[in-house]
Design an enzyme around this catalytic site. Sequence first.
Site, PDB file in Angstrom:
ATOM      1  N   ARG A 171     -28.853  10.848 -33.447  1.00  0.00           N
ATOM      2  CA  ARG A 171     -29.098  12.124 -34.429  1.00  0.00           C
ATOM      3  C   ARG A 171     -29.062  13.296 -33.287  1.00  0.00           C
ATOM      4  O   ARG A 171     -28.015  14.093 -33.127  1.00  0.00           O
ATOM      5  CB  ARG A 171     -30.389  11.857 -35.183  1.00  0.00           C
ATOM      6  CG  ARG A 171     -30.166  13.102 -36.290  1.00  0.00           C
ATOM      7  CD  ARG A 171     -30.816  14.323 -35.718  1.00  0.00           C
ATOM      8  NE  ARG A 171     -32.173  14.250 -35.290  1.00  0.00           N
ATOM      9  CZ  ARG A 171     -32.772  15.450 -34.765  1.00  0.00           C
ATOM     10  NH1 ARG A 171     -32.193  16.353 -34.312  1.00  0.00           N
ATOM     11  NH2 ARG A 171     -34.124  15.258 -34.163  1.00  0.00           N
ATOM     12  N   ASP A 172     -30.151  13.321 -32.518  1.00  0.00           N
ATOM     13  CA  ASP A 172     -30.059  14.827 -31.835  1.00  0.00           C
ATOM     14  C   ASP A 172     -29.116  14.578 -30.706  1.00  0.00           C
ATOM     15  O   ASP A 172     -28.613  15.797 -30.295  1.00  0.00           O
ATOM     16  CB  ASP A 172     -31.594  14.428 -31.189  1.00  0.00           C
ATOM     17  CG  ASP A 172     -32.258  16.155 -30.889  1.00  0.00           C
ATOM     18  OD1 ASP A 172     -31.435  17.041 -30.575  1.00  0.00           O
ATOM     19  OD2 ASP A 172     -33.465  16.141 -30.741  1.00  0.00           O
ATOM     20  N   HIS A 190     -41.974  15.395 -29.886  1.00  0.00           N
ATOM     21  CA  HIS A 190     -40.516  15.293 -29.461  1.00  0.00           C
ATOM     22  C   HIS A 190     -40.137  16.313 -28.486  1.00  0.00           C
ATOM     23  O   HIS A 190     -40.376  17.371 -28.762  1.00  0.00           O
ATOM     24  CB  HIS A 190     -39.924  15.494 -30.923  1.00  0.00           C
ATOM     25  CG  HIS A 190     -38.317  15.895 -30.878  1.00  0.00           C
ATOM     26  ND1 HIS A 190     -37.706  14.936 -31.329  1.00  0.00           N
ATOM     27  CD2 HIS A 190     -37.724  16.803 -30.365  1.00  0.00           C
ATOM     28  CE1 HIS A 190     -36.445  15.315 -31.188  1.00  0.00           C
ATOM     29  NE2 HIS A 190     -36.250  16.622 -30.429  1.00  0.00           N
ATOM     30  N   HIS A 241     -38.007  18.124 -25.295  1.00  0.00           N
ATOM     31  CA  HIS A 241     -36.655  18.507 -24.646  1.00  0.00           C
ATOM     32  C   HIS A 241     -37.095  18.617 -23.013  1.00  0.00           C
ATOM     33  O   HIS A 241     -37.967  19.312 -22.771  1.00  0.00           O
ATOM     34  CB  HIS A 241     -35.915  19.414 -25.287  1.00  0.00           C
ATOM     35  CG  HIS A 241     -35.178  18.913 -26.354  1.00  0.00           C
ATOM     36  ND1 HIS A 241     -33.980  18.750 -26.565  1.00  0.00           N
ATOM     37  CD2 HIS A 241     -35.644  18.798 -27.775  1.00  0.00           C
ATOM     38  CE1 HIS A 241     -33.720  18.489 -27.788  1.00  0.00           C
ATOM     39  NE2 HIS A 241     -34.821  18.179 -28.481  1.00  0.00           N
ATOM     40  N   CYS A 246     -29.749  21.366 -30.085  1.00  0.00           N
ATOM     41  CA  CYS A 246     -29.662  21.733 -31.582  1.00  0.00           C
ATOM     42  C   CYS A 246     -28.650  22.898 -31.326  1.00  0.00           C
ATOM     43  O   CYS A 246     -28.854  23.836 -30.755  1.00  0.00           O
ATOM     44  CB  CYS A 246     -31.211  22.431 -32.039  1.00  0.00           C
ATOM     45  SG  CYS A 246     -30.914  23.190 -33.670  1.00  0.00           S
ATOM     46  N   ASN A 287     -32.844  15.818 -24.846  1.00  0.00           N
ATOM     47  CA  ASN A 287     -34.186  15.365 -24.980  1.00  0.00           C
ATOM     48  C   ASN A 287     -34.635  14.786 -23.825  1.00  0.00           C
ATOM     49  O   ASN A 287     -33.736  14.412 -22.843  1.00  0.00           O
ATOM     50  CB  ASN A 287     -34.218  14.109 -25.971  1.00  0.00           C
ATOM     51  CG  ASN A 287     -33.934  14.638 -27.417  1.00  0.00           C
ATOM     52  OD1 ASN A 287     -32.833  15.114 -27.695  1.00  0.00           O
ATOM     53  ND2 ASN A 287     -34.824  14.770 -28.147  1.00  0.00           N
TER      54      ASN A 287
HETATM   55  N1  COA Z   1     -26.538  16.459 -47.904  1.00  0.00           N
HETATM   56  C1  COA Z   1     -25.534  16.746 -48.303  1.00  0.00           C
HETATM   57  N2  COA Z   1     -24.913  17.766 -48.985  1.00  0.00           N
HETATM   58  C2  COA Z   1     -26.059  18.718 -49.374  1.00  0.00           C
HETATM   59  C3  COA Z   1     -27.387  18.818 -48.702  1.00  0.00           C
HETATM   60  C4  COA Z   1     -27.585  17.450 -48.102  1.00  0.00           C
HETATM   61  N3  COA Z   1     -28.937  17.260 -47.481  1.00  0.00           N
HETATM   62  N4  COA Z   1     -27.902  19.781 -48.796  1.00  0.00           N
HETATM   63  C5  COA Z   1     -27.215  20.567 -49.366  1.00  0.00           C
HETATM   64  N5  COA Z   1     -25.948  20.062 -49.846  1.00  0.00           N
HETATM   65  C6  COA Z   1     -24.617  20.528 -50.278  1.00  0.00           C
HETATM   66  C7  COA Z   1     -25.017  21.268 -51.809  1.00  0.00           C
HETATM   67  O1  COA Z   1     -24.739  20.016 -52.866  1.00  0.00           O
HETATM   68  C8  COA Z   1     -24.145  22.256 -51.639  1.00  0.00           C
HETATM   69  O2  COA Z   1     -22.727  21.669 -52.078  1.00  0.00           O
HETATM   70  P1  COA Z   1     -21.509  22.432 -52.868  1.00  0.00           P
HETATM   71  O3  COA Z   1     -21.324  23.809 -52.231  1.00  0.00           O
HETATM   72  O4  COA Z   1     -20.634  21.485 -53.215  1.00  0.00           O
HETATM   73  O5  COA Z   1     -22.410  22.835 -54.337  1.00  0.00           O
HETATM   74  C9  COA Z   1     -23.929  22.914 -50.365  1.00  0.00           C
HETATM   75  O6  COA Z   1     -24.326  21.740 -49.686  1.00  0.00           O
HETATM   76  C10 COA Z   1     -24.774  23.864 -49.994  1.00  0.00           C
HETATM   77  O7  COA Z   1     -26.345  23.638 -50.617  1.00  0.00           O
HETATM   78  P2  COA Z   1     -27.458  24.662 -50.501  1.00  0.00           P
HETATM   79  O8  COA Z   1     -28.669  24.016 -51.112  1.00  0.00           O
HETATM   80  O9  COA Z   1     -27.182  26.081 -51.037  1.00  0.00           O
HETATM   81  O10 COA Z   1     -27.594  24.506 -48.713  1.00  0.00           O
HETATM   82  P3  COA Z   1     -27.454  25.884 -47.742  1.00  0.00           P
HETATM   83  O11 COA Z   1     -26.013  26.229 -47.584  1.00  0.00           O
HETATM   84  O12 COA Z   1     -28.565  26.745 -48.165  1.00  0.00           O
HETATM   85  O13 COA Z   1     -27.902  24.967 -46.460  1.00  0.00           O
HETATM   86  C11 COA Z   1     -29.057  23.128 -45.510  1.00  0.00           C
HETATM   87  C12 COA Z   1     -29.250  24.369 -46.417  1.00  0.00           C
HETATM   88  C13 COA Z   1     -30.635  22.814 -45.348  1.00  0.00           C
HETATM   89  C14 COA Z   1     -28.451  22.079 -46.243  1.00  0.00           C
HETATM   90  C15 COA Z   1     -28.491  23.259 -44.189  1.00  0.00           C
HETATM   91  O14 COA Z   1     -28.999  24.714 -43.572  1.00  0.00           O
HETATM   92  C16 COA Z   1     -28.519  22.184 -43.246  1.00  0.00           C
HETATM   93  O15 COA Z   1     -28.326  21.224 -43.512  1.00  0.00           O
HETATM   94  N6  COA Z   1     -29.400  22.607 -41.953  1.00  0.00           N
HETATM   95  C17 COA Z   1     -29.709  21.623 -40.955  1.00  0.00           C
HETATM   96  C18 COA Z   1     -28.900  21.874 -40.017  1.00  0.00           C
HETATM   97  C19 COA Z   1     -29.097  20.926 -38.820  1.00  0.00           C
HETATM   98  O16 COA Z   1     -28.354  19.888 -38.826  1.00  0.00           O
HETATM   99  N7  COA Z   1     -29.677  21.322 -37.744  1.00  0.00           N
HETATM  100  C20 COA Z   1     -30.071  20.525 -36.693  1.00  0.00           C
HETATM  101  C21 COA Z   1     -31.084  19.441 -36.838  1.00  0.00           C
HETATM  102  S1  COA Z   1     -32.550  20.098 -36.743  1.00  0.00           S
HETATM  103 ZN    ZN Z   2     -34.861  17.953 -30.630  1.00  0.00          ZN
END
Ligand code: COA
Ligand code: ZN
Length: 319
Positions: A15-16, A211, A213, A244, A253
């Site tokens: 993942r990370d 956790h 890094h 990230c 990490n």
């Molecule tokens: N898995 C799959 N699809 C998802 C989802 C999830 N966990 N969460 C939201 N979606 C989809 C929604 O269904 C929506 O789809 P659509 O456009 O087809 O309707 C779209 O994504 C946007 O949804 P929304 O709730 O408005 O999300 P957002 O745009 O505000 O984004 C997060 C919020 C949390 C989903 C996003 O910022 C995120 O995934 N962040 C994590 C980033 C990351 O990986 N960081 C590193 C690890 S720490």
């Molecule tokens: Zn990390």
Amino acid sequence: MTTDIDVVVCEVGPRDGLQMLSQFFPTEEKLAWIRAEASAGVREIEVTSFVPPKLVPQFVDAAEVVRGALAIDGLIVIGLVPNLKGAERGVELGVHKLNFVMSVSRTHNLKNVRREREDSIEDFRRIAEMLRTLPAERRPRLIGGLSSALGCSYEGSVPVDDVRRYASALAEAGADELLVADTVGYADPLLVRTAFKAVMAEVGSLPVGAHFHDTRGLGLANVAAALECGVRRFDASLAGLGGCQFAPGATGNIVMDDLCFLLDSMGLRTGVDIDRLLAVREILARNLPQIPLYGALARAGLPRNYLPAAERVQRTAAP
Ligand code: COA
Ligand code: ZN
């Protein structure tokens, strides 16, 4: 925790370690990595991230990876979740643990999950409520993860009182365990002692993992400081992959192989066979020839006549 180990090490590389890579790591190779590490004795692996594949295409194969990982006997399979939708995907697939992520740093939380911190706490509460409606055998354990808890490349230092406050909020909302993360490698042993003592005093018997890094070379020193505070669960990634994409300056990490060696050399059993673990790096080397693989032990090898902790513990216990 089972009694044959003293410290749980959790591999977060799939993942990370992969989330920042632009190249896709083939699904079968992810599974080869996970299987090989599980058979080297690693008991918990964060295998994927339930985030929108549009945002992080590396995890488009989350379902396949989870199904493959769940077929491995005895392995605890973990998926990262940023929101309720992610948790629903994890439950549907049957993961053993959900690692919910929010950041203590307000700016990083906004960049990473596009939420105010209070909204993330509300998301967490909704996830905990959803989990409570499930029968016990289908209910994953819920980890409350606090990213950018010990420093942030947008904000600099992060107040320990904020870490304590959000740890308390996650505990109160229904976390089964907490995970305090130094996402960008700002922590030092003094801060680790202060922050972990504050969190652990706040949440009582709730397990608190770490956790780290290794961005500034203090990763293993921070592990030693966290051990002093009573932390018994550590994330790490094989060969120190990691970072990230929403936190500038984030690098790898702590190195799983070196972590296992450190713990073992302190007489703490991890259940991991270090030689077999080192051999798993080959899977990374063949898939990521352009990415540097870190690790002091891989470079130097185990000391001659090295005795693993388990054997030393038995010898000491013998009459
Ligand atoms: N898995 C799959 N699809 C998802 C989802 C999830 N966990 N969460 C939201 N979606 C989809 C929604 O269904 C929506 O789809 P659509 O456009 O087809 O309707 C779209 O994504 C946007 O949804 P929304 O709730 O408005 O999300 P957002 O745009 O505000 O984004 C997060 C919020 C949390 C989903 C996003 O910022 C995120 O995934 N962040 C994590 C980033 C990351 O990986 N960081 C590193 C690890 S720490
Ligand atoms: Zn990390």
